[in-house]
Scaffold this motif. Structure first.
Motif, PDB file in Angstrom:
ATOM      1  N   GLY A 162      77.508-137.297 -98.375  1.00 12.84           N
ATOM      2  CA  GLY A 162      78.247-136.063 -98.829  1.00 12.84           C
ATOM      3  C   GLY A 162      79.232-135.710 -97.723  1.00 12.84           C
ATOM      4  O   GLY A 162      79.270-136.198 -96.427  1.00 12.84           O
ATOM      5  N   LEU A 163      80.170-134.742 -98.199  1.00 13.45           N
ATOM      6  CA  LEU A 163      80.965-134.076 -97.208  1.00 13.45           C
ATOM      7  C   LEU A 163      80.453-132.446 -97.213  1.00 13.45           C
ATOM      8  O   LEU A 163      80.558-131.873 -98.285  1.00 13.45           O
ATOM      9  CB  LEU A 163      82.433-134.301 -97.817  1.00 13.45           C
ATOM     10  CG  LEU A 163      83.351-133.344 -97.015  1.00 13.45           C
ATOM     11  CD1 LEU A 163      83.461-134.282 -95.508  1.00 13.45           C
ATOM     12  CD2 LEU A 163      84.738-133.299 -97.497  1.00 13.45           C
ATOM     13  N   ALA A 164      80.286-132.160 -95.977  1.00 12.49           N
ATOM     14  CA  ALA A 164      79.790-130.647 -95.843  1.00 12.49           C
ATOM     15  C   ALA A 164      80.883-130.234 -94.808  1.00 12.49           C
ATOM     16  O   ALA A 164      81.129-130.660 -93.958  1.00 12.49           O
ATOM     17  CB  ALA A 164      78.360-130.535 -95.250  1.00 12.49           C
ATOM     18  N   PHE A 165      81.428-129.042 -95.417  1.00 10.14           N
ATOM     19  CA  PHE A 165      82.378-128.271 -94.549  1.00 10.14           C
ATOM     20  C   PHE A 165      82.360-126.675 -94.864  1.00 10.14           C
ATOM     21  O   PHE A 165      82.043-126.385 -95.836  1.00 10.14           O
ATOM     22  CB  PHE A 165      83.605-128.826 -94.311  1.00 10.14           C
ATOM     23  CG  PHE A 165      84.417-128.734 -95.711  1.00 10.14           C
ATOM     24  CD1 PHE A 165      84.229-129.413 -96.684  1.00 10.14           C
ATOM     25  CD2 PHE A 165      85.404-127.614 -95.961  1.00 10.14           C
ATOM     26  CE1 PHE A 165      84.981-129.338 -97.785  1.00 10.14           C
ATOM     27  CE2 PHE A 165      86.126-127.252 -97.179  1.00 10.14           C
ATOM     28  CZ  PHE A 165      85.801-128.249 -97.902  1.00 10.14           C
ATOM     29  N   SER A 166      82.723-125.940 -93.664  1.00 13.33           N
ATOM     30  CA  SER A 166      82.880-124.558 -93.706  1.00 13.33           C
ATOM     31  C   SER A 166      84.337-124.078 -93.294  1.00 13.33           C
ATOM     32  O   SER A 166      84.570-124.541 -92.354  1.00 13.33           O
ATOM     33  CB  SER A 166      81.625-123.869 -93.133  1.00 13.33           C
ATOM     34  OG  SER A 166      80.491-124.255 -93.894  1.00 13.33           O
ATOM     35  N   ILE A 167      84.748-122.977 -93.832  1.00 11.09           N
ATOM     36  CA  ILE A 167      86.030-122.522 -93.524  1.00 11.09           C
ATOM     37  C   ILE A 167      85.776-121.068 -93.167  1.00 11.09           C
ATOM     38  O   ILE A 167      85.145-120.372 -93.917  1.00 11.09           O
ATOM     39  CB  ILE A 167      87.156-122.543 -94.509  1.00 11.09           C
ATOM     40  CG1 ILE A 167      87.179-123.803 -95.045  1.00 11.09           C
ATOM     41  CG2 ILE A 167      88.460-122.077 -93.998  1.00 11.09           C
ATOM     42  CD1 ILE A 167      88.190-123.766 -96.449  1.00 11.09           C
ATOM     43  N   LEU A 168      86.222-120.596 -91.866  1.00  5.67           N
ATOM     44  CA  LEU A 168      86.071-119.245 -91.613  1.00  5.67           C
ATOM     45  C   LEU A 168      87.350-118.413 -91.931  1.00  5.67           C
ATOM     46  O   LEU A 168      88.608-118.938 -91.229  1.00  5.67           O
ATOM     47  CB  LEU A 168      85.823-119.013 -90.189  1.00  5.67           C
ATOM     48  CG  LEU A 168      85.609-117.644 -89.696  1.00  5.67           C
ATOM     49  CD1 LEU A 168      84.197-117.365 -88.823  1.00  5.67           C
ATOM     50  CD2 LEU A 168      86.876-116.981 -89.064  1.00  5.67           C
ATOM     51  N   TRP A 169      87.493-117.525 -92.797  1.00  6.77           N
ATOM     52  CA  TRP A 169      88.474-116.866 -93.133  1.00  6.77           C
ATOM     53  C   TRP A 169      88.464-115.343 -92.901  1.00  6.77           C
ATOM     54  O   TRP A 169      87.322-114.707 -93.290  1.00  6.77           O
ATOM     55  CB  TRP A 169      89.037-117.075 -94.654  1.00  6.77           C
ATOM     56  CG  TRP A 169      90.256-116.823 -94.910  1.00  6.77           C
ATOM     57  CD1 TRP A 169      90.968-115.467 -95.299  1.00  6.77           C
ATOM     58  CD2 TRP A 169      91.369-117.577 -94.955  1.00  6.77           C
ATOM     59  NE1 TRP A 169      92.189-115.560 -95.467  1.00  6.77           N
ATOM     60  CE2 TRP A 169      92.471-117.074 -95.472  1.00  6.77           C
ATOM     61  CE3 TRP A 169      91.522-119.091 -95.050  1.00  6.77           C
ATOM     62  CZ2 TRP A 169      93.801-117.564 -95.651  1.00  6.77           C
ATOM     63  CZ3 TRP A 169      92.734-119.606 -95.055  1.00  6.77           C
ATOM     64  CH2 TRP A 169      93.866-118.916 -95.522  1.00  6.77           C
ATOM     65  N   SER A 223      87.198-108.101 -93.137  1.00  7.02           N
ATOM     66  CA  SER A 223      85.994-108.635 -93.163  1.00  7.02           C
ATOM     67  C   SER A 223      86.172-110.098 -92.815  1.00  7.02           C
ATOM     68  O   SER A 223      87.262-110.528 -92.850  1.00  7.02           O
ATOM     69  CB  SER A 223      85.329-108.613 -94.758  1.00  7.02           C
ATOM     70  OG  SER A 223      86.252-108.829 -95.574  1.00  7.02           O
ATOM     71  N   MET A 224      84.865-111.059 -92.699  1.00  3.73           N
ATOM     72  CA  MET A 224      84.990-112.366 -92.264  1.00  3.73           C
ATOM     73  C   MET A 224      83.985-113.256 -93.468  1.00  3.73           C
ATOM     74  O   MET A 224      82.951-112.599 -93.732  1.00  3.73           O
ATOM     75  CB  MET A 224      84.235-112.487 -90.819  1.00  3.73           C
ATOM     76  CG  MET A 224      84.221-113.929 -90.574  1.00  3.73           C
ATOM     77  SD  MET A 224      83.491-113.711 -88.859  1.00  3.73           S
ATOM     78  CE  MET A 224      81.882-113.875 -88.949  1.00  3.73           C
ATOM     79  N   ALA A 225      84.776-114.109 -93.983  1.00  2.00           N
ATOM     80  CA  ALA A 225      84.048-114.934 -94.907  1.00  2.00           C
ATOM     81  C   ALA A 225      83.878-116.262 -94.344  1.00  2.00           C
ATOM     82  O   ALA A 225      84.637-116.891 -93.795  1.00  2.00           O
ATOM     83  CB  ALA A 225      85.023-114.774 -96.290  1.00  2.00           C
ATOM     84  N   VAL A 226      82.810-116.613 -94.498  1.00  2.00           N
ATOM     85  CA  VAL A 226      82.267-118.186 -94.231  1.00  2.00           C
ATOM     86  C   VAL A 226      82.202-119.006 -95.580  1.00  2.00           C
ATOM     87  O   VAL A 226      81.272-118.732 -96.442  1.00  2.00           O
ATOM     88  CB  VAL A 226      81.120-118.158 -93.360  1.00  2.00           C
ATOM     89  CG1 VAL A 226      80.590-119.854 -93.097  1.00  2.00           C
ATOM     90  CG2 VAL A 226      81.556-117.529 -91.810  1.00  2.00           C
ATOM     91  N   ILE A 227      83.116-119.720 -95.777  1.00  2.00           N
ATOM     92  CA  ILE A 227      83.242-120.607 -96.840  1.00  2.00           C
ATOM     93  C   ILE A 227      82.622-121.810 -96.794  1.00  2.00           C
ATOM     94  O   ILE A 227      83.309-122.842 -96.302  1.00  2.00           O
ATOM     95  CB  ILE A 227      84.521-120.409 -97.844  1.00  2.00           C
ATOM     96  CG1 ILE A 227      85.325-118.883 -97.611  1.00  2.00           C
ATOM     97  CG2 ILE A 227      84.904-121.230 -98.995  1.00  2.00           C
ATOM     98  CD1 ILE A 227      86.541-119.059 -97.682  1.00  2.00           C
ATOM     99  N   GLY A 228      81.450-122.190 -97.699  1.00  2.00           N
ATOM    100  CA  GLY A 228      80.612-123.309 -97.298  1.00  2.00           C
ATOM    101  C   GLY A 228      81.101-124.297 -98.675  1.00  2.00           C
ATOM    102  O   GLY A 228      80.876-123.804 -99.625  1.00  2.00           O
ATOM    103  N   VAL A 229      81.277-125.375 -98.435  1.00  3.93           N
ATOM    104  CA  VAL A 229      81.365-126.476 -99.644  1.00  3.93           C
ATOM    105  C   VAL A 229      80.548-127.699 -99.256  1.00  3.93           C
ATOM    106  O   VAL A 229      80.594-128.158 -98.148  1.00  3.93           O
ATOM    107  CB  VAL A 229      83.093-126.544 -99.639  1.00  3.93           C
ATOM    108  CG1 VAL A 229      83.282-127.601-100.761  1.00  3.93           C
ATOM    109  CG2 VAL A 229      83.808-125.521 -99.871  1.00  3.93           C
ATOM    110  N   GLY A 230      80.216-128.092-100.396  1.00  2.00           N
ATOM    111  CA  GLY A 230      79.385-129.454-100.352  1.00  2.00           C
ATOM    112  C   GLY A 230      79.922-130.339-101.275  1.00  2.00           C
ATOM    113  O   GLY A 230      79.678-129.748-102.569  1.00  2.00           O
TER     114      GLY A 230
END
Ligand code: ATP
Length: 327
Positions: free
Chosen positions: A134-141, A203-210
């Motif tokens: 898999g590819l797992a990553f998160s972006i902080l926006w 606000s801060m969003a942590v956007i996780g994708v798998g």
């Protein structure tokens, strides 16, 4: 390093090529004993990684694995302003990036890993992202908007992913309300967004994708829903670096749009890509209650609209699961 043996990743990298490699040759290259190579192979197999082990020839990973290269990814993204952080293994990219965000890490930090061992889904469920599979990553926006203003963010992110996957050749990639990407009606990717912020913002969003890249039969068997991966969908091997770059490029587009205009302007495209748009479906609440009807769209707040026999109902994301109903 962590709970996983220090030699494991070095040995796996040595076995990633097309050729078989003997334990002796790997041991020599890495400056470790043959027993250490043997132990690392056993450890990997016990963790669910498929490795050919042939007497007289040696070892080779069954599925070629494309290792991530944070520098290459960052370079490919040029001036978009992302800073890519990478670790060989971690529990959850979302959990770790949230902690980094609280400690002040910059806007547009991206965290990715070869192997996510404790991936999260909604409602405390697990997202499986095995090594190489898999590819797992998160972006902080960091948004100027309040967290309450971000209710449609996961819809926007889903749309960004579908754009990226389509551009990579998966013309049939579709969305499933509220946070999944499907191909052929099976789950290809999931999104988990975690928010922190004040009522009035920022606000801060942590956007996780798998994203599923290549799941072994063993892993598929552990998932209680129909699943698919990119290798099956595309019919060829996938470079995870390229996949991450394309995902970030298209997510960037929708995130910038969302920051400026919210979900306005994305809704029609979202609906057009919804796997259940205009279809008969059932909405199931965590407590077991359910409603059946025709999916007629989503509203400006991202709520799903279901036309039932007793009138239209609106469902806001939360303890709800949408399922198709075959005619
Ligand atoms: P629902 O389908 O009920 O709406 P969900 O799609 O929101 O739920 P998530 O919480 O996003 O589900 O993801 C967790 C669920 O996804 C798990 O309970 C499991 O069924 C499934 N799952 C876990 N790992 C994977 C994976 N790698 N690929 C596809 N599905 C997975």
């Amino acid at each position: 390093m962590d709970s996983i043996g220090t030699n494991l990743f070095r040995v796996l990298r040595a076995l990633s090529g097309k050729e078989f490699r003997s334990g002796e040759a790997v041991a020599k290259d890495l400056g470790i004993s043959r027993a250490s190579v043997h132990n690392a192979v056993h450890q990997a197999q016990a963790l669910g990684i498929d490795i050919y082990s042939v007497r007289g020839r040696g070892y080779r990973l069954v599925y070629p694995h494309s290792w991530l290269d944070a520098e290459r990814i960052q370079d490919a993204l040029g001036g978009l302003g992302y800073r890519v952080h990478w670790h060989e293994q971690m529990d959850s990219t979302n959990g770790r990036l949230m902690a980094m965000g609280q400690a002040g890490v910059e806007h547009k930090a991206v965290l990715t890993t070869e192997w996510q061992t404790g991936g999260k889904g909604r409602r405390g469920r697990a997202w499986l992202s095995p090594l190489g599979g898999g590819l797992a990553f998160s972006i902080l926006w960091r948004f100027n908007r309040s967290a309450g203003d971000l209710s449609c963010l996961s819809l926007a992110v889903g749309l960004g992913l579908v754009r990226a996957l389509r551009q990579m050749g998966l013309a049939g990639a579709q969305l499933k309300w509220p946070n999944d990407v499907l191909l052929d009606g099976r789950k290809l990717a999931g999104i988990l967004i975690e928010l922190q912020g004040d009522v009035l913002g920022p606000s801060m969003a942590v956007i996780g994708v798998g994203v599923n890249v290549h799941l072994s039969e063993g892993v598929r068997g552990e998932i209680d829903q129909p699943v698919i991966d990119l290798v099956e969908g595309l019919g060829e091997a996938v470079d995870r670096n390229h996949l991450l770059v394309e995902c970030l490029r298209y997510l960037h587009e929708v995130l910038e749009h969302f920051e400026r205009d919210g979900f306005t302007g994305l809704r029609a495209e979202w609906e057009a890509n919804h796997a259940f748009h205009g279809c008969e479906a059932r909405m199931i609440a965590a407590q077991g209650e359910s409603w059946q009807g025709r999916v007629s769209g989503i509203d400006e707040a991202g709520a799903l609209l279901l036309d039932t026999a007793t009138g239209q109902r609106r469902f806001y994301s939360g303890e709800l699961s949408l399922r198709g109903v075959s005619a």
